[in-house]
Design an enzyme around this catalytic site. Structure first.
Site, PDB file in Angstrom:
ATOM      1  N   SER A   1     -46.681  53.294   2.610  1.00 20.63           N
ATOM      2  CA  SER A   1     -45.953  53.861   1.485  1.00 20.63           C
ATOM      3  C   SER A   1     -46.111  52.946   0.274  1.00 20.63           C
ATOM      4  CB  SER A   1     -44.481  53.970   1.874  1.00 20.63           C
ATOM      5  OG  SER A   1     -43.759  54.567   0.831  1.00 20.63           O
TER       6      SER A   1
ATOM      7  N   CYS B   1     -29.453  53.824   8.052  1.00 20.28           N
ATOM      8  CA  CYS B   1     -30.787  54.368   7.865  1.00 20.28           C
ATOM      9  C   CYS B   1     -30.797  55.247   6.629  1.00 20.28           C
ATOM     10  CB  CYS B   1     -31.311  55.108   9.083  1.00 20.28           C
ATOM     11  SG  CYS B   1     -30.268  56.438   9.604  1.00 20.28           S
TER      12      CYS B   1
ATOM     13  N   ASN C   1     -37.407  47.842   9.741  1.00 22.02           N
ATOM     14  CA  ASN C   1     -36.862  47.876   8.379  1.00 22.02           C
ATOM     15  C   ASN C   1     -35.433  47.341   8.277  1.00 22.02           C
ATOM     16  OD1 ASN C   1     -36.822  50.495   9.886  1.00 22.02           O
ATOM     17  ND2 ASN C   1     -35.255  50.966   8.369  1.00 22.02           N
TER      18      ASN C   1
HETATM   19  N1  PLP Z   1     -40.859  53.767   7.749  1.00 16.28           N
HETATM   20  C1  PLP Z   1     -40.143  52.657   7.459  1.00 16.28           C
HETATM   21  C2  PLP Z   1     -40.154  51.499   8.388  1.00 16.28           C
HETATM   22  C3  PLP Z   1     -39.400  52.612   6.270  1.00 16.28           C
HETATM   23  O1  PLP Z   1     -38.682  51.517   5.977  1.00 16.28           O
HETATM   24  C4  PLP Z   1     -39.413  53.734   5.410  1.00 16.28           C
HETATM   25  C5  PLP Z   1     -38.588  53.759   4.177  1.00 16.28           C
HETATM   26  O2  PLP Z   1     -37.439  53.334   4.166  1.00 16.28           O
HETATM   27  C6  PLP Z   1     -40.182  54.849   5.762  1.00 16.28           C
HETATM   28  C7  PLP Z   1     -40.886  54.819   6.947  1.00 16.28           C
HETATM   29  C8  PLP Z   1     -40.247  56.078   4.898  1.00 16.28           C
HETATM   30  O3  PLP Z   1     -41.114  55.881   3.820  1.00 16.28           O
HETATM   31  P1  PLP Z   1     -41.194  56.944   2.614  1.00 16.28           P
HETATM   32  O4  PLP Z   1     -40.000  56.686   1.754  1.00 16.28           O
HETATM   33  O5  PLP Z   1     -42.479  56.613   1.909  1.00 16.28           O
HETATM   34  O6  PLP Z   1     -41.230  58.301   3.199  1.00 16.28           O
END
Ligand code: PLP
Length: 375
Positions: free
Chosen positions: A199, A323, A149
């Site tokens: 998500s 983060c 991310n």
């Molecule tokens: N995993 C990654 C790689 C993400 O970028 C994010 C959100 O920023 C999440 C998990 C968390 O997702 P959610 O907001 O649906 O809990």
């Protein structure tokens, strides 16, 4: 307004908002109710489940709705550790996971699990051999994200999971595919993934709704107690309006993944060409990255300062090493990015409606910032 923060969240599509409202007004029944209103609400969920399953080339019974990817990964990782980890105490993951996965492993480590965290090499690439060494007969789970991310790096999940299954046929494989789902192909059968977290709000859907793909036959220890919903894996009345919105966005995005990817490729190429010609601007994302996330640094200007400077011009980006709420995650350093550039990193992330003109505005604003803010 120029919105380049689509990896943080996306603006819901109008059709998604309408689907959510329509469900709230017309299909407000509890899907567990036995009467007609319950049946109608159930059919909204069935439809969304079908759309998500078909995007993964999977069957609807493998899709479980959750409150978002954070919950999906909790259910996947803690659930698999709970079901399979009584005797097998080793867990394998990476050092670049999102906090929603990282913190689960930190907590399982405190409970007595042995957690092996694999780092990328100095070139930012992961070596499958490092995972081969880490996986043994005592390993119950391996979790590797598909797209990072912060940098957009694509991790070699298929190679890692194929190797892991060859070495230990009973291992459970989990993939956080939040920054990949509906953007690049995500197919559990191809990735050899038993569990996949997704998500909706990263793909023009509503916030507070996600899904977990669970391969048929994989057992998970239920984490949300208190109801038999979602095939008795996740208790709690389902968020039908959000589920309707999730299903709608997946339906709309299905079928033209390649077209959108081509648009993102053009935007990325254009951005890189423009930015790499400017003294003091560095591209942090590696070649092997998705085209819709670009991490850069403007040397000598702290991320937060630059972020707010851009905000005044109604240009919205993320600070590249954060983060949450500006806290540094350390992931950029893991990918081999010079610590001096980490403090000045910005993440820009595109949606399918962004244009080259918006990139021009952004680049001009950076040039102005260099003149006005550089230490
Ligand atoms: N995993 C990654 C790689 C993400 O970028 C994010 C959100 O920023 C999440 C998990 C968390 O997702 P959610 O907001 O649906 O809990």
């Amino acid at each position: 307004m120029v919105y380049f923060d689509n990896a943080a969240t996306t603006k819901p599509d109008k059709a998604v908002t309408l689907a959510v409202c329509d469900c709230m007004e017309n299909e407000f029944g509890n899907p567990s109710s036995l009467h007609m209103l319950g049946v109608k609400a159930q059919s909204v969920m069935d439809n969304a489940r079908k759309n998500i399953a078909s995007a993964l080339m999977a069957t609807p019974e493998t899709i479980y709705f959750t409150s978002g990817a954070t919950e999906s990964s909790n259910l996947a990782i803690k659930g698999a550790a709970g079901a399979y980890g009584r005797r097998k105490k080793r867990l394998v993951t990476t050092t670049v996971e999102h906090s929603s996965v990282k913190e689960i492993f930190d907590s399982l480590e405190k409970e007595g699990y042995e957690v092996i965290r694999i780092s990328p090499g100095s070139d930012g690439e992961f070596s499958v051999d490092d995972f081969t060494e880490a996986v043994d007969e005592n390993t119950c789970l391996i979790s590797v994200m598909l797209v990072n991310n912060e940098t957009g790096s694509i991790l070699p999940v298929k190679k890692i999971f194929s190797m892991a299954k060859m070495k230990n046929s009973e291992i459970i494989t989990h993939c956080d595919a939040v920054q990949a789902f509906m953007k690049i192909p995500v197919k559990p059968a191809d990735l050899k993934a038993d569990l996949i977290s997704m998500s909706a709000h990263k793909i023009y859907g509503p916030k507070g709704i996600g899904a977990l793909y669970v391969k048929k036959g994989v057992r998970l220890l239920k984490q949300n107690l208190g109801g038999k919903q979602e095939n008795n894996l996740r208790g709690g009345t389902e968020a039908t309006p959000l589920i309707a919105g999730f299903g709608k966005t997946v339906e709309m995005l299905s079928g033209n993944v390649n077209e959108r990817l081509a648009h993102f490729e053009k935007l990325r190429k254009y951005s890189v060409e423009k930015l790499s010609g400017i003294d003091g601007i560095f591209i942090n994302s590696h070649e092997n990255s998705v085209p819709y996330i670009l991490n850069i640094s403007v040397k000598g200007i702290r991320s937060e300062i630059l972020l707010h400077f851009l905000e005044e011009k109604e240009i919205y980006v993320s600070s590249g090493s954060a983060c949450s709420k500006g806290a540094k995650s350390g992931v950029l350093a893991q990918f081999g990015i010079d610590p001096k550039l980490e403090d000045s990193a910005l993440r820009i992330s595109f949606n399918h409606e962004n244009t080259k003109e918006e990139i021009d505005l952004f680049v001009n604003a950076l040039i102005e910032a260099q003149k006005r803010l550089k230490r």
